[in-house]
Motif scaffolding. Structure first.
Motif, PDB file in Angstrom:
ATOM      1  N   ILE A   1       1.985   4.894  -9.234  1.00  0.00           N
ATOM      2  CA  ILE A   1       1.159   5.818 -10.022  1.00  0.00           C
ATOM      3  C   ILE A   1       2.033   6.775 -10.813  1.00  0.00           C
ATOM      4  CG2 ILE A   1      -0.426   7.762  -9.793  1.00  0.00           C
ATOM      5  CD1 ILE A   1      -1.825   6.231  -7.578  1.00  0.00           C
ATOM      6  N   PHE A   2       3.058   7.336 -10.165  1.00  0.00           N
ATOM      7  CA  PHE A   2       3.861   8.334 -10.880  1.00  0.00           C
ATOM      8  C   PHE A   2       4.838   7.689 -11.850  1.00  0.00           C
ATOM      9  CE2 PHE A   2       2.251  10.847  -7.348  1.00  0.00           C
ATOM     10  CZ  PHE A   2       1.707  11.884  -8.079  1.00  0.00           C
TER      11      PHE A   2
ATOM     12  N   ILE B   1       2.060   2.568  -3.506  1.00  0.00           N
ATOM     13  CA  ILE B   1       1.092   3.039  -4.511  1.00  0.00           C
ATOM     14  C   ILE B   1       1.494   4.362  -5.168  1.00  0.00           C
ATOM     15  CG2 ILE B   1      -1.288   3.882  -4.755  1.00  0.00           C
ATOM     16  CD1 ILE B   1      -2.093   1.582  -2.902  1.00  0.00           C
ATOM     17  N   PRO B   2       1.897   5.390  -4.398  1.00  0.00           N
ATOM     18  CA  PRO B   2       2.267   6.645  -5.075  1.00  0.00           C
ATOM     19  C   PRO B   2       3.387   6.455  -6.096  1.00  0.00           C
ATOM     20  CG  PRO B   2       2.040   7.014  -2.735  1.00  0.00           C
ATOM     21  CD  PRO B   2       1.948   5.537  -2.932  1.00  0.00           C
TER      22      PRO B   2
ATOM     23  N   GLY C   1       2.629   6.971 -14.765  1.00  0.00           N
ATOM     24  CA  GLY C   1       2.249   8.274 -15.318  1.00  0.00           C
ATOM     25  C   GLY C   1       3.354   8.855 -16.189  1.00  0.00           C
TER      26      GLY C   1
ATOM     27  N   HIS D   1       5.896  14.824 -13.475  1.00  0.00           N
ATOM     28  CA  HIS D   1       5.856  13.511 -12.818  1.00  0.00           C
ATOM     29  C   HIS D   1       7.227  13.132 -12.306  1.00  0.00           C
ATOM     30  CE1 HIS D   1       2.818  12.783 -16.291  1.00  0.00           C
ATOM     31  NE2 HIS D   1       2.499  13.803 -15.540  1.00  0.00           N
TER      32      HIS D   1
ATOM     33  N   ILE E   1       8.001  14.896  -9.155  1.00  0.00           N
ATOM     34  CA  ILE E   1       7.308  14.330  -7.990  1.00  0.00           C
ATOM     35  C   ILE E   1       7.989  13.034  -7.554  1.00  0.00           C
ATOM     36  CG2 ILE E   1       5.148  13.323  -7.163  1.00  0.00           C
ATOM     37  CD1 ILE E   1       3.713  15.307  -8.987  1.00  0.00           C
TER      38      ILE E   1
ATOM     39  N   PRO F   1       0.816  -1.225   0.000  1.00  0.00           N
ATOM     40  CA  PRO F   1       0.000   0.000   0.000  1.00  0.00           C
ATOM     41  C   PRO F   1       0.847   1.273   0.000  1.00  0.00           C
ATOM     42  CG  PRO F   1      -0.821  -1.543   1.629  1.00  0.00           C
ATOM     43  CD  PRO F   1       0.475  -2.101   1.136  1.00  0.00           C
ATOM     44  N   LEU F   2       2.013   1.202   0.656  1.00  0.00           N
ATOM     45  CA  LEU F   2       2.874   2.390   0.714  1.00  0.00           C
ATOM     46  C   LEU F   2       3.569   2.634  -0.622  1.00  0.00           C
ATOM     47  CD1 LEU F   2       4.492   1.701   4.202  1.00  0.00           C
ATOM     48  CD2 LEU F   2       2.473   3.040   3.694  1.00  0.00           C
TER      49      LEU F   2
END
Lengths: 243, 221, 60
Positions: free
Chosen positions: B175-176, B171-172, B179, B193, B196, B168-169
């Motif tokens: 996503i990036f 996930i970011p 992306g 992106h 980030i 779960p940690l």
């Protein structure tokens, strides 16, 4: 012995405030259910399905409230080594997970008639699923250790790592959603809510909070009792007597 | 920083002594990618569209493979107790461990990714974006993973638990990373992106060694 | 009354939603209550042959 003085005071305190919480929760729950199911107007677009809001939205609030209280309890447990705070975190986790499941299930039941599908990869839904897994991980870590002290420390650190990550996860999921999601599926506007709908919503919110607190006090009593049983067993085996 | 270099050198030497074992993660990464065309069908358009996401997800999973042994082995043979009493700051030891883990798993994946991208018929800009994304994303995976590994020392079924805690940690980062690939593929600017991803990496570079050190100290108590 | 339970044709969604909410909360209460009873029984069984040390722990 000072470690045991605290739980005793907690148990007295919890017995004293329980009736007061109950006295607020029950009327709020009854009034909220009556207003929500009978009195509140139907939405001109969502018709009667808007009534699901009164059990869904407060559950999502409690899911978030549960994780923040879990993180606060973890911080207190880590910094001041307060044994009651560790137990509060352990007690809050299954309750928060329960409310998260309510939020997901009722949201799905709300989505089917309004969006035409049980599930959309909406930013909010996705973050709530992630939140459920954070709860499950925290609970799994608590159960993975033999000694409760180590379990408490590890789970507290995980909760704090999780709360630091939660805004980043929320941000990234929001960003991902705007990238992939056709804008049309987003919930039908968010107009200023009718006071006739706000009243049952807030009443149900108070009732859910009361239920959460009652469950928390009950679960903390369970954890304390289990702790006492463990201490007794330990004392017996130390005395060299078969338990 | 002496602790950092000592641990880094030691872990790399240990990995080299294991010979084949060190490259297991990248082998899993490649094998996993080869399963997708078999499962999804060989349609070229679909594979090139899905490629970036598949490679990013597989990078997450392959990172997990070697994580549960990151501290567990040292805990079992008693090295960890020595490290805990050593004068070197604990965070520098954790950092050395995480960097060694990245060099053993993340860096080989970075090298293998372009080749796998070609096999999935991804476009060249997409492959370029993928390499940049993995270069900035996989160090974060190793760093955050080190916290999870420190938390699960001495648990039963540590590996599965570790995956449940850490994914779960991740996930970011996922996503990036995907992306970045999507933006690069469609010719959009992907600087945002990438920054980030870089910011998340720097943040975890500062916070995770410290968090893992707090977790490690609990083992000694 | 039938009209109320019909919920404008959305009964199949609204009542399950309320049911799930009530069910999950009820399950949490029942599970916790059972856990408390079980722990208290175990405590009572252990405390039956009290030795000085265990008695002191128990009072807390």
């Amino acid at each position: 012995m000072h470690r045991f003085a605290n739980p005793a005071r907690f148990l007295r305190l919890s017995r004293a405030i329980q009736p007061w919480i109950l006295a607020v929760t029950v009327p709020c729950l009854l009034a909220g259910l009556y207003l929500g199911l009978v009195e509140s107007p139907i939405d001109y677009q969502q018709k009667d399905t808007v009534r699901i809001m009164y059990v869904h939205v407060p559950a999502a609030w409690m899911a978030m409230f549960g994780y923040s209280s879990l993180a606060i309890a973890s911080a207190i447990g880590l910094i001041w080594k307060h044994p009651l705070a560790d137990l509060a975190g352990k007690a809050a986790a299954p309750i928060g997970a329960g409310f998260t499941i309510i939020a997901l299930a009722t949201g799905s039941l709300w989505g089917k008639p309004t969006w035409g599908t049980w599930w959309v990869w909406d930013a909010r839904l996705t973050s709530v699923v992630v939140l459920l897994f954070l709860y499950l991980g925290y609970m799994a870590l608590w159960n993975a250790f033999e000694q409760p002290q180590r379990a408490a420390r590890a789970a507290s650190i995980l909760a704090l790592v999780g709360i630091v990550n939660l805004p980043i996860i929320k941000f990234s999921v929001d960003w991902w959603n705007t990238l992939h999601q056709p804008a049309s599926i987003s919930r039908i506007g968010t107009p200023a809510i009718d006071p006739a709908m706000l009243r049952p919503l807030l009443l149900m919110g108070v009732a859910y909070l009361g239920l959460f607190l009652l469950l928390l006090l009950l679960r903390m009593r369970v954890e304390l009792a289990e702790r006492r049983v463990m201490a007794l067993q330990l004392a017996r085996s130390r005395d060299g007597e078969p338990s | 920083m002496n602790g950092f270099w000592a641990i880094l050198g030691r872990d790399l030497a240990l990995a080299r002594a294991e010979s084949g074992g060190a490259l297991l993660a990248v082998q899993f990464f490649a094998l996993g990618i080869l399963l997708f065309p078999l499962g999804l069908g060989p349609e070229p358009g679909m594979l090139s569209r899905l490629g970036g996401g598949l490679l990013a997800v597989m990078a997450l999973l392959a990172t997990l493979l070697a994580l549960d042994r990151l501290f567990q082995q040292d805990h079992e043979d008693g090295t960890l107790d020595l490290l805990l009493t050593s004068p070197a700051p604990l965070w520098s030891i954790v950092l050395g461990k995480a960097v060694a883990h990245w060099l053993i798993t993340g860096a080989p994946m970075l090298l293998a990714a372009p080749l796998l991208g070609v096999l999935l018929q991804m476009s060249w800009p997409a492959i370029g974006g993928l390499v940049v994304a993995l270069a900035l994303g996989t160090p974060t995976l190793s760093l955050v993973g080190a916290v999870g590994a420190a938390l699960t020392i001495g648990t039963r079924r540590g590996g599965v638990l570790l995956a449940l805690l850490v994914l779960p940690l991740y996930i970011p980062v996922l996503i990036f990373m995907s992306g970045t690939v999507t933006a690069a593929e469609t010719g959009l600017a992907f600087g945002g992106h990438v920054s980030i991803l870089g910011a998340i990496m720097l943040l975890s570079l500062v916070l995770t060694p410290w968090a893992a050190a707090v977790a490690l100290r609990q083992v000694g108590d | 009354m039938a009209e109320f339970f019909d919920m404008g044709g959305y009964a199949a969604y609204i009542w399950p939603a309320y049911g799930i909410a009530a069910g999950v909360i009820a399950c949490l209460f029942i599970w916790s209550w059972r856990g408390l009873k079980k722990a208290e029984q175990a405590e009572a069984a252990l405390g039956k042959r009290p030795r000085r040390r265990s008695a002191r722990v128990e009072r807390a």
